[in-house]
Scaffold this motif. Structure first.
Motif: not given
Length: 119
Positions: A22-23, A27-30, A67-72
């Motif tokens: 969902t990221e 740079g916009r919101g998820p 970079k590690v991306i963490r996301e819903t």
């Protein structure tokens, strides 16, 4: 005397799991839950009207920049007769491409497995 349990219940099915992050990279919101549910209704349910399962999740992965991306995330589970796997695979690939294009995602994960299922 108890009933004998049969372990080979069901018919051959294909199980496909799709993993939607969902990221957004710009740079916009998820991607919000309502956004995802609209996508689900429009793109996935129309291709698999007989049913599916959605799990809310949390995922992480390493981006191209290291970079590690963490996301819903959302996991969608699809079951369909194994004999339809070729035709259904085309539908699944169109769903993945639509999500990647619409939400500027690098990828929608996919895993496939052969299972026996009974409904």
């Amino acid at each position: 005397m108890g009933a004998t349990l049969h372990t080979d219940v069901g018919k051959p099915y294909q199980e496909t799991r799709l993993y939607f992050g969902t990221e957004r990279p710009d740079g916009r919101g998820p991607i919000t839950k309502p956004d995802f549910m609209r996508f689900l209704d429009r793109e996935i349910t129309s291709s698999f009207p007989e049913g599916l399962t959605v799990h809310d999740g949390y995922g992480q992965w390493r981006g191209k920049d290291g970079k590690v991306i963490r996301e819903t995330s959302y996991e969608v589970v699809l079951l369909y007769p194994e004999k339809e796997a070729g035709e259904r695979s085309g539908r699944i690939e169109r769903i993945r491409q639509a999500y990647e294009n619409q939400y500027q995602q690098d990828s929608v994960g996919r895993s496939d497995d052969k299972v026996n299922a009974e409904f």
